[in-house]
Scaffold this active site. Structure first.
Site, PDB file in Angstrom:
ATOM      1  N   TYR A  56     -39.704 -44.324  -0.205  1.00  0.00           N
ATOM      2  CA  TYR A  56     -40.278 -43.055  -0.652  1.00  0.00           C
ATOM      3  C   TYR A  56     -41.659 -43.301  -1.276  1.00  0.00           C
ATOM      4  O   TYR A  56     -41.776 -43.879  -2.344  1.00  0.00           O
ATOM      5  CB  TYR A  56     -39.381 -42.364  -1.672  1.00  0.00           C
ATOM      6  CG  TYR A  56     -37.999 -42.024  -1.186  1.00  0.00           C
ATOM      7  CD1 TYR A  56     -37.703 -41.926   0.173  1.00  0.00           C
ATOM      8  CD2 TYR A  56     -36.969 -41.780  -2.090  1.00  0.00           C
ATOM      9  CE1 TYR A  56     -36.426 -41.619   0.616  1.00  0.00           C
ATOM     10  CE2 TYR A  56     -35.692 -41.463  -1.668  1.00  0.00           C
ATOM     11  CZ  TYR A  56     -35.420 -41.385  -0.318  1.00  0.00           C
ATOM     12  OH  TYR A  56     -34.144 -41.077   0.101  1.00  0.00           O
ATOM     13  N   SER A 207     -29.930 -33.612   0.542  1.00  0.00           N
ATOM     14  CA  SER A 207     -30.373 -32.346   1.150  1.00  0.00           C
ATOM     15  C   SER A 207     -29.290 -31.273   1.065  1.00  0.00           C
ATOM     16  O   SER A 207     -29.009 -30.589   2.058  1.00  0.00           O
ATOM     17  CB  SER A 207     -30.812 -32.554   2.603  1.00  0.00           C
ATOM     18  OG  SER A 207     -31.964 -33.358   2.673  1.00  0.00           O
ATOM     19  N   GLY A 210     -30.395 -27.922   2.244  1.00  0.00           N
ATOM     20  CA  GLY A 210     -31.000 -27.844   3.569  1.00  0.00           C
ATOM     21  C   GLY A 210     -32.506 -27.997   3.537  1.00  0.00           C
ATOM     22  O   GLY A 210     -33.231 -27.292   4.239  1.00  0.00           O
TER      23      GLY A 210
END
Length: 332
Positions: A56, A207, A210
Site C-alpha cells: 500500500y 471492502s 463494496g
C-alpha cells in the site's frame, strides 16, 4: 466496542477494524495529517485492529502507521493490534503485480515491514496473495519460524481456497483469513466461512462496503483519475447503472430504520456471522464515526434474509476486480 477473537491463536480485537490502504493509495488524493487524525479518533472510539500491507503506497502506509505509533509512544502501541501483509510485488504507479511467497522473501519482507512500522513484532502477518508454485506448507513453515522468533504474533492468509487454509493450518494455526466479503461479494459463503468456523479461524472482511459503492455516495464519473475504482467493472457502464438500482433499494431499507446504507451493510455482516471482523477503510472522521456506530445496530433474521436476497449474487453486475486484480487469488 464489542470484541471478537482473531482465531484461537490470536488476540481479541474490536468487532470493527480499520482498513488503512486508502490513506496511501488507490482511492484518490490523501494527506497524512488528516489520516493521522483519523487514526487517533479510531483509537478513541475503541477500534483496535489496524490493517495495512507493504504494497500500500509501496511502503508509505506502513510508514504512516509507524509515525502514528511513534508519536503516541508505548501506551498507544499497547492499544493497537497491527496487521500487515507480504507477497504482492509491483512497481511504482502500476496496478499490475507479481507474487512472491518464497521463504527468503517472506523473511526479508517481514524485516522491512518491522522497520517501516517501527515495532519489534507484527501482531498478525498475512500472506497477501498466493503463488501456487510455492507449497503452502513452506509458507506456513516460514511464518511459523517468525512466530517462534517473536517477530510476528499470529499468521494469516488472504484470498485463499479452503484446501489451502486446511493445509496451512495443519502446519501452524492460522489466526485469520482475509478476503473480500460484503452484501455484493458473497463468495466466502460458498464454504470458506464454515471452514474458518470449523478451524477456529477468524474471517476478516475487507471492502465490506463494496469499495464505498454500497454507501450510495460514489459515482464512477466523479472519481479522480488515480482512483482505481474508475475502471472497476462494477462501477462503470451498464453494470454500474444496474448496481445503482440495488443501492437505491438498500438506501430505502436503511432510511426506513433511521440508519445509513453503510451502517446497514456493516451490521448485516456483524449480525450474520459471529466470527467475521469487517475492516472498512476511510480517511475521514465523520465516515469513521458512522461506521463505528454500526457495531451497535441489531438486525433480526428476517432483515438479514431480506438484504441477502436483494443482493443475491445473480443480481450484482460485473466482476469485483479488473483482470490484473485477480492475480494470486485462489478459488475453490
Amino acid at each position: 466496542m464489542q470484541q471478537r477473537n482473531l482465531g484461537t491463536s490470536g488476540p481479541a480485537v474490536s468487532a470493527l477494524g480499520l482498513g488503512c490502504m486508502g490513506m496511501s493509495e488507490f482511492y484518490g488524493p490523501s494527506e497524512d495529517a488528516g489520516s493521522l487524525r483519523t487514526l487517533a479518533r479510531a483509537l478513541e472510539l475503541g477500534v483496535t485492529l489496524f490493517d495495512t500491507a507493504d504494497t500500500y503506497g509501496l511502503g508509505h502506509n506502513e510508514e504512516l502507521l509507524g509515525r502514528f505509533i511513534r508519536e503516541g509512544g508505548a501506551a498507544r502501541r499497547g492499544r493497537m493490534v497491527l496487521a500487515t501483509k507480504f507477497g504482492i510485488v509491483r512497481a511504482a504507479g502500476q496496478y499490475e503485480r507479481r507474487i512472491d511467497n518464497s521463504p527468503a522473501y517472506i523473511r526479508a519482507a517481514c524485516e522491512a515491514s518491522l522497520r517501516r512500522l517501527g515495532v519489534e513484532r507484527i501482531d498478525l502477518y498475512y500472506c497477501h496473495r498466493r503463488d501456487p508454485q510455492v507449497p503452502i506448507e513452506d509458507v506456513a513453515g516460514a511464518l511459523g519460524e517468525l512466530v517462534a522468533e517473536g517477530k510476528i504474533g499470529a499468521i494469516g492468509l488472504s484470498e485463499v481456497s479452503e484446501d489451502t487454509l486446511r493445509r496451512a493450518h495443519a502446519v501452524h494455526p492460522v489466526a485469520a483469513v482475509q478476503s473480500e466479503y460484503s452484501l455484493w461479494s458473497r463468495e466466502p459463503e460458498a464454504g470458506m466461512l464454515a471452514t474458518c468456523a470449523d478451524l477456529g479461524t477468524a474471517f476478516v472482511a475487507y471492502s465490506p462496503l463494496g469499495r464505498a459503492f454500497l454507501t450510495g455516495t460514489v459515482k464512477a464519473s466523479e472519481l479522480a483519475d488515480n482512483d482505481f475504482r474508475k475502471n472497476n467493472p462494477r462501477f462503470a457502464g451498464e453494470a454500474g447503472a444496474s448496481n445503482s438500482r440495488l443501492i437505491q433499494a438498500l438506501a430505502a431499507f436503511a432510511q426506513a430504520r433511521g440508519l445509513s446504507s453503510s451502517q446497514i451493510a456493516l451490521a448485516w455482516l456483524l449480525n450474520k456471522q459471529p466470527h467475521v471482523i469487517p475492516i472498512p477503510g476511510t480517511r475521514r472522521i465523520p465516515y469513521l464515526e458512522s461506521n463505528v456506530r454500526a457495531a451497535s445496530v441489531r438486525l433480526d433474521a428476517g432483515e438479514i434474509a431480506e438484504l441477502g436476497a436483494l443482493f443475491a449474487p445473480g443480481n450484482v453486475a460485473g466482476a469485483r476486480y479488473p483482470e490484473a486484480g485477480f492475480v494470486g487469488i485462489e478459488s475453490n
